[in-house]
Design a protein around this motif. Structure first.
Motif, PDB file in Angstrom:
ATOM      1  N   ALA A 179     -70.045  61.529 -12.709  1.00 20.44           N
ATOM      2  CA  ALA A 179     -69.164  61.004 -11.659  1.00 20.44           C
ATOM      3  C   ALA A 179     -70.020  60.627 -10.463  1.00 20.44           C
ATOM      4  O   ALA A 179     -70.769  61.460  -9.943  1.00 20.44           O
ATOM      5  CB  ALA A 179     -68.116  62.040 -11.273  1.00 20.44           C
ATOM      6  N   LEU A 180     -69.925  59.379 -10.035  1.00 27.52           N
ATOM      7  CA  LEU A 180     -70.715  58.882  -8.910  1.00 27.52           C
ATOM      8  C   LEU A 180     -69.784  58.561  -7.750  1.00 27.52           C
ATOM      9  O   LEU A 180     -68.872  57.746  -7.887  1.00 27.52           O
ATOM     10  CB  LEU A 180     -71.499  57.631  -9.322  1.00 27.52           C
ATOM     11  CG  LEU A 180     -72.515  57.829 -10.452  1.00 27.52           C
ATOM     12  CD1 LEU A 180     -73.104  56.496 -10.887  1.00 27.52           C
ATOM     13  CD2 LEU A 180     -73.620  58.794 -10.020  1.00 27.52           C
ATOM     14  N   LYS A 181     -70.013  59.187  -6.611  1.00 33.91           N
ATOM     15  CA  LYS A 181     -69.147  59.020  -5.454  1.00 33.91           C
ATOM     16  C   LYS A 181     -69.879  58.271  -4.338  1.00 33.91           C
ATOM     17  O   LYS A 181     -71.098  58.355  -4.200  1.00 33.91           O
ATOM     18  CB  LYS A 181     -68.666  60.381  -4.940  1.00 33.91           C
ATOM     19  CG  LYS A 181     -67.844  61.159  -5.968  1.00 33.91           C
ATOM     20  CD  LYS A 181     -66.570  60.408  -6.350  1.00 33.91           C
ATOM     21  CE  LYS A 181     -65.797  61.122  -7.446  1.00 33.91           C
ATOM     22  NZ  LYS A 181     -65.221  62.391  -6.988  1.00 33.91           N
ATOM     23  N   THR A 182     -69.090  57.559  -3.548  1.00 32.39           N
ATOM     24  CA  THR A 182     -69.618  56.756  -2.450  1.00 32.39           C
ATOM     25  C   THR A 182     -69.526  57.534  -1.144  1.00 32.39           C
ATOM     26  O   THR A 182     -68.432  57.829  -0.669  1.00 32.39           O
ATOM     27  CB  THR A 182     -68.831  55.443  -2.301  1.00 32.39           C
ATOM     28  OG1 THR A 182     -68.881  54.717  -3.529  1.00 32.39           O
ATOM     29  CG2 THR A 182     -69.429  54.586  -1.188  1.00 32.39           C
ATOM     30  N   GLY A 183     -70.661  57.872  -0.595  1.00 35.40           N
ATOM     31  CA  GLY A 183     -70.694  58.568   0.683  1.00 35.40           C
ATOM     32  C   GLY A 183     -71.701  57.926   1.618  1.00 35.40           C
ATOM     33  O   GLY A 183     -72.433  57.009   1.242  1.00 35.40           O
ATOM     34  N   LEU A 184     -71.737  58.389   2.828  1.00 35.77           N
ATOM     35  CA  LEU A 184     -72.749  58.003   3.800  1.00 35.77           C
ATOM     36  C   LEU A 184     -73.059  59.215   4.669  1.00 35.77           C
ATOM     37  O   LEU A 184     -72.201  60.097   4.826  1.00 35.77           O
ATOM     38  CB  LEU A 184     -72.269  56.851   4.687  1.00 35.77           C
ATOM     39  CG  LEU A 184     -72.202  55.455   4.047  1.00 35.77           C
ATOM     40  CD1 LEU A 184     -71.471  54.486   4.969  1.00 35.77           C
ATOM     41  CD2 LEU A 184     -73.596  54.921   3.715  1.00 35.77           C
ATOM     42  N   GLU A 185     -74.245  59.231   5.206  1.00 34.35           N
ATOM     43  CA  GLU A 185     -74.597  60.246   6.197  1.00 34.35           C
ATOM     44  C   GLU A 185     -74.582  59.579   7.559  1.00 34.35           C
ATOM     45  O   GLU A 185     -75.427  58.738   7.860  1.00 34.35           O
ATOM     46  CB  GLU A 185     -75.969  60.864   5.922  1.00 34.35           C
ATOM     47  CG  GLU A 185     -76.306  61.958   6.933  1.00 34.35           C
ATOM     48  CD  GLU A 185     -77.612  62.688   6.638  1.00 34.35           C
ATOM     49  OE1 GLU A 185     -77.896  63.667   7.357  1.00 34.35           O
ATOM     50  OE2 GLU A 185     -78.340  62.283   5.704  1.00 34.35           O
ATOM     51  N   PHE A 186     -73.585  59.946   8.364  1.00 38.23           N
ATOM     52  CA  PHE A 186     -73.429  59.384   9.697  1.00 38.23           C
ATOM     53  C   PHE A 186     -74.232  60.223  10.688  1.00 38.23           C
ATOM     54  O   PHE A 186     -73.884  61.373  10.946  1.00 38.23           O
ATOM     55  CB  PHE A 186     -71.960  59.407  10.133  1.00 38.23           C
ATOM     56  CG  PHE A 186     -71.086  58.354   9.500  1.00 38.23           C
ATOM     57  CD1 PHE A 186     -71.564  57.470   8.546  1.00 38.23           C
ATOM     58  CD2 PHE A 186     -69.751  58.245   9.880  1.00 38.23           C
ATOM     59  CE1 PHE A 186     -70.749  56.497   7.980  1.00 38.23           C
ATOM     60  CE2 PHE A 186     -68.923  57.281   9.323  1.00 38.23           C
ATOM     61  CZ  PHE A 186     -69.420  56.400   8.374  1.00 38.23           C
ATOM     62  N   GLY A 187     -75.302  59.652  11.239  1.00 35.33           N
ATOM     63  CA  GLY A 187     -76.059  60.327  12.294  1.00 35.33           C
ATOM     64  C   GLY A 187     -75.435  59.956  13.632  1.00 35.33           C
ATOM     65  O   GLY A 187     -75.870  59.007  14.288  1.00 35.33           O
ATOM     66  N   VAL A 188     -74.425  60.720  14.041  1.00 29.66           N
ATOM     67  CA  VAL A 188     -73.574  60.338  15.164  1.00 29.66           C
ATOM     68  C   VAL A 188     -74.073  60.949  16.473  1.00 29.66           C
ATOM     69  O   VAL A 188     -74.555  62.085  16.507  1.00 29.66           O
ATOM     70  CB  VAL A 188     -72.110  60.768  14.919  1.00 29.66           C
ATOM     71  CG1 VAL A 188     -71.188  60.159  15.978  1.00 29.66           C
ATOM     72  CG2 VAL A 188     -71.640  60.357  13.524  1.00 29.66           C
ATOM     73  N   GLN A 189     -73.954  60.180  17.531  1.00 29.06           N
ATOM     74  CA  GLN A 189     -74.107  60.663  18.899  1.00 29.06           C
ATOM     75  C   GLN A 189     -72.832  60.255  19.639  1.00 29.06           C
ATOM     76  O   GLN A 189     -72.149  59.318  19.229  1.00 29.06           O
ATOM     77  CB  GLN A 189     -75.324  60.038  19.582  1.00 29.06           C
ATOM     78  CG  GLN A 189     -76.635  60.272  18.852  1.00 29.06           C
ATOM     79  CD  GLN A 189     -77.767  59.493  19.482  1.00 29.06           C
ATOM     80  OE1 GLN A 189     -78.227  59.842  20.571  1.00 29.06           O
ATOM     81  NE2 GLN A 189     -78.226  58.438  18.833  1.00 29.06           N
ATOM     82  N   VAL A 190     -72.510  60.948  20.693  1.00 30.72           N
ATOM     83  CA  VAL A 190     -71.246  60.689  21.385  1.00 30.72           C
ATOM     84  C   VAL A 190     -71.113  59.214  21.765  1.00 30.72           C
ATOM     85  O   VAL A 190     -70.057  58.601  21.569  1.00 30.72           O
ATOM     86  CB  VAL A 190     -71.098  61.596  22.621  1.00 30.72           C
ATOM     87  CG1 VAL A 190     -69.908  61.159  23.465  1.00 30.72           C
ATOM     88  CG2 VAL A 190     -70.946  63.055  22.194  1.00 30.72           C
ATOM     89  N   HIS A 191     -72.187  58.616  22.257  1.00 34.15           N
ATOM     90  CA  HIS A 191     -72.077  57.234  22.708  1.00 34.15           C
ATOM     91  C   HIS A 191     -71.998  56.221  21.569  1.00 34.15           C
ATOM     92  O   HIS A 191     -71.717  55.042  21.802  1.00 34.15           O
ATOM     93  CB  HIS A 191     -73.224  56.876  23.666  1.00 34.15           C
ATOM     94  CG  HIS A 191     -74.559  56.700  22.998  1.00 34.15           C
ATOM     95  ND1 HIS A 191     -75.370  57.750  22.666  1.00 34.15           N
ATOM     96  CD2 HIS A 191     -75.221  55.586  22.601  1.00 34.15           C
ATOM     97  CE1 HIS A 191     -76.480  57.296  22.106  1.00 34.15           C
ATOM     98  NE2 HIS A 191     -76.410  55.984  22.047  1.00 34.15           N
ATOM     99  N   THR A 192     -72.232  56.670  20.313  1.00 33.67           N
ATOM    100  CA  THR A 192     -72.148  55.753  19.169  1.00 33.67           C
ATOM    101  C   THR A 192     -70.845  55.893  18.393  1.00 33.67           C
ATOM    102  O   THR A 192     -70.646  55.207  17.389  1.00 33.67           O
ATOM    103  CB  THR A 192     -73.338  55.966  18.206  1.00 33.67           C
ATOM    104  OG1 THR A 192     -73.280  57.291  17.648  1.00 33.67           O
ATOM    105  CG2 THR A 192     -74.670  55.776  18.924  1.00 33.67           C
TER     106      THR A 192
END
Length: 276
Positions: free
Chosen positions: A86-99
């Motif tokens: 099973a292959l799932k679609t994800g992302l790693e969001f490197g978030v900062q408040v201003h982004t």
């Protein structure tokens, strides 16, 4: 169920691991499920199709995932290997408040099964280069890191779990900062995440980095457990073949020893629980 939920491919600017090879290697390792979680870091990186000037650092192009090609490639791999993994679609969001606004717009544009929320930079300053820590005391940069994370969990919800929650530890050249000093703010972060139906991940890369504690630390896992946290994922944070699937079984045993009974995979941003 053996699943790796933190996996990088050549779609991340810090990996050259071809996506199809990742899928084939995962099958060879006996993984039943894998979620691709390539990097997006607004603030220090730009999108391929943004028209903005590309950024280079130490000879490396800093750019986010090429989203259309990424989704197309995962779709093709599902057709090719879907009967074996099973292959799932994800992302790693490197978030900062201003982004946050840019991540909200991205989340609305592309369908995802899973999102890791990470804090890789604060004030567009990197941890691994020590730019963020420079000019701050150990107390100041540790507290500032967790303040950013708390602000994010209070105002941002388009994610599944908090990745490597105490990442700052990995880049703290002064050694471990006493957890009791940041425990109140970490507890606040965890309470808010639990309240909003979010989880945290066990990032097994602490083994290859030679850290003396897990990522996040045992103290954080115990706090999460005591606060009633139940949503958790396990990921290798792989960027190379030798990283893929590493220490997943040991990670499951570690979590069981802490009193957890289940872990999660995700589909359409919804957790699916499995016995450890």
């Amino acid at each position: 169920m053996l699943a790796d939920y933190h996996v990088h491919t050549a779609f991340s600017d810090d990996s050259g691991y071809p996506m199809e090879q990742v899928a084939r290697d995962a099958i060879g390792l006996g993984l039943e499920e894998l979620c691709f979680t390539d990097h997006v870091d607004y603030g220090i990186k730009v999108d391929w199709d943004s028209g903005e000037e590309m950024v280079w650092q130490n000879g490396q192009l800093l750019a986010n995932v090429d989203y259309p090609k990424y989704h197309s490639a995962i779709g093709e791999l599902r057709e090719r290997y879907g009967d074996r993994i099973a292959l799932k679609t994800g992302l790693e969001f490197g978030v900062q408040v201003h982004t946050i606004p840019r991540f909200r717009a991205l989340f609305q544009k592309y369908p995802l099964d899973f999102v890791l929320l990470s804090v890789h930079q604060v004030e567009d300053k990197e941890f691994w280069t020590q730019e963020f820590q420079e000019g701050r005391t150990q107390r100041e940069y540790n507290e500032r890191y967790y303040q950013e994370l708390l602000a994010l969990v209070n105002s941002y919800e388009e994610y599944s779990v908090l990745a490597h929650l105490d990442l700052i530890v990995r880049y703290d050249r002064q050694g471990p900062y006493p957890f009791e000093r940041v425990k109140p703010i970490v507890a606040e972060i965890l309470r808010k995440a639990i309240q909003k139906g979010k989880g945290i991940e066990l990032n097994t890369s602490f083994r290859r980095y030679g850290l003396s504690d897990s990522t996040p630390s045992r103290a954080i896992w115990e706090l999460y457990r005591d606060l009633g946290g139940e949503i958790l994922t396990i990921g290798s944070d792989s960027h190379k073949p030798e990283h893929l699937g590493a220490y997943l079984r040991e990670g499951r045993e570690y979590l069981k020893s802490l009193g957890f009974k289940r872990f999660c995979t995700f589909e359409g941003m919804k957790p699916i629980f499995h016995s450890l």
